[in-house]
Every structure is written in structure tokens, then in C-alpha cells.
Design an enzyme around this catalytic site. Structure first.
Site, PDB file in Angstrom:
ATOM      1  CG  LEU A   1      -1.999  -1.069   1.294  1.00 37.85           C
ATOM      2  CD1 LEU A   1      -2.648  -1.064   2.681  1.00 37.85           C
ATOM      3  CD2 LEU A   1      -3.051  -0.850   0.214  1.00 37.85           C
ATOM      4  CB  SER A   2       0.019   4.747  -0.926  1.00 38.59           C
ATOM      5  OG  SER A   2       0.606   6.019  -0.775  1.00 38.59           O
TER       6      SER A   2
ATOM      7  CB  SER B   1      10.016   4.828  -1.697  1.00 44.98           C
ATOM      8  OG  SER B   1       9.165   4.694  -2.812  1.00 44.98           O
TER       9      SER B   1
ATOM     10  CB  SER C   1       2.695  -3.584  -8.615  1.00 44.97           C
ATOM     11  OG  SER C   1       3.463  -3.899  -7.487  1.00 44.97           O
TER      12      SER C   1
END
Length: 207
Positions: free
Chosen positions: A36-37, A42, A109
Site C-alpha cells: 500500500l501507499s 521506497s 502494483s
């Protein structure tokens, strides 16, 4: 849309993946971070890249947000565009992996079938799916980019976890629960996995 030309043929190169791996002194692979965001994809990838650099390992991070400023800036966030976005990232990851890099992709994704399609681009063992698992409640609490707030306010459509589904990996190579462990622990878990499979050691010249 223009049809694919029948005059395009695959150009074989005289320097291949094994040659690059022997030059670099380590094997290549793709670490496909999905989640999930706000789950930490990152953050983990960038911290991992620092550790790999210190170990003289050739690596690159393909961050989904960064690529939308260039490679995929023509795409929106409909399901069709999101699929094309991931397809392009997968193809770029393949190019770098073939050049001997350890490639890290950081992108939501969200769809199982699409991740399987990307997996099938690679030889067995070269695609390592890493599920960066974090509860939606924690992701909303973090909300580093303010996206969940906008999505809940109806300012962003097709937002994963709010108005679009996230299909969890079924059998990922690694699962990292970032709401239960630190970034450092997460990076060490990945390094340990890569070491256990020989990705960070010398490449057999007889391969």
C-alpha cells in the site's frame, strides 16, 4: 494505435547477463517491492541501496513516483493506465537485470495477475517479490504524501486501499511487516535473504 511492425527483429548481443555478473562479482535479480501507499516501499529500497553500494554491489532503485515524472508521465491512474505503468516498469527492470544489476522497484502494483506477468519475464529465482505489509490504519496514520486524506475527500479516484482494491501476494518470497519492525531490521532481513541465495557473492566463472 499503430500495429506492431513485422520488420522488427530481436537483436542478439555479444555481451550477456552472465558476462556482466562476472564483471560485477555478484548475481543479478529484481526485488519487486509491493504494498500500500505509505507502507515503506521506497524508504526500504533507498536504504537498501545504500547498504548495497557500501558492499560494492551494482544496484538501482526504480521508484514508481519518480518514473511518473518521465517514463510514464503520459499515463493516468485508471486501471488500464496503471497496468501499462507497471508493464513498462517491468520491462525497464528486465533491461537493468540483464545488465547485471540488482534492481529494486518500489511501486504499489496492486494486481496479482499483473505481478505474475512481470514475474514471467524473468528466469526462475531472478524475480523476488517482497510484500511490504502494513495495515491500512497505519498507512492512513502515516499518510506521508497526504494522499489518503485527499482520497477520502473524493479528490483522488481509483486510490488503492480506499476506492480501489489491493490484491495481496499469495506466496511472496519475502514479507516485511513495517508496522511491526524498523527500517533497519527490514533491510537486514532482505540482505540476509540475498546472502542465503548467493546473490551477493562471487559468480562462478564456469556458469
Amino acid at each position: 494505435m499503430d500495429k506492431k511492425s513485422n520488420d522488427i527483429v530481436w537483436q542478439k548481443m555479444k555481451v550477456n547477463k552472465v558476462d556482466y555478473e562476472q564483471l560485477n562479482g555478484h548475481k543479478s535479480c529484481v526485488l519487486w517491492f509491493t504494498g500500500l501507499s505509505g507502507s515503506g516501499k521506497s524508504t526500504i529500497a533507498t536504504e537498501l541501496s545504500k547498504v548495497l553500494m557500501a558492499r560494492k554491489v551494482h544496484s538501482i532503485v526504480l521508484d514508481g513516483d519518480n518514473l511518473r515524472h518521465g517514463l510514464t508521465k503520459d499515463l493516468g491512474f485508471s486501471q488500464k493506465d496503471r497496468r501499462e505503468n507497471i508493464r513498462r516498469i517491468g520491462e525497464v527492470a528486465k533491461l537493468f537485470q540483464q545488465a547485471g544489476f540488482i534492481v529494486m522497484t518500489a511501486t504499489i502494483s496492486p494486481y496479482l495477475d499483473l505481478r505474475m506477468m512481470i514475474r514471467n519475464l524473468f528466469e526462475e529465482g531472478e524475480f523476488i517479490e517482497i510484500y511490504v505489509k502494513c495495515s491500512i490504519e497505519e498507512c492512513v496514520r502515516r499518510d506521508p504524501k497526504g494522499l489518503y486524506k485527499k482520497a477520502k475527500a473524493g479528490q483522488i479516484s481509483n486510490f488503492t486501499g480506499i476506492s480501489d482494491a489491493y490484491e495481496e501476494p499469495v506466496i511472496p518470497e519475502l514479507t516485511i511487516e513495517t508496522d511491526k519492525r524498523s527500517i533497519q531490521d527490514s533491510v537486514e532481513q532482505i540482505i540476509g535473504y540475498l546472502e542465503s541465495l548467493g546473490f551477493l557473492g562471487q559468480v562462478d566463472s564456469e556458469k
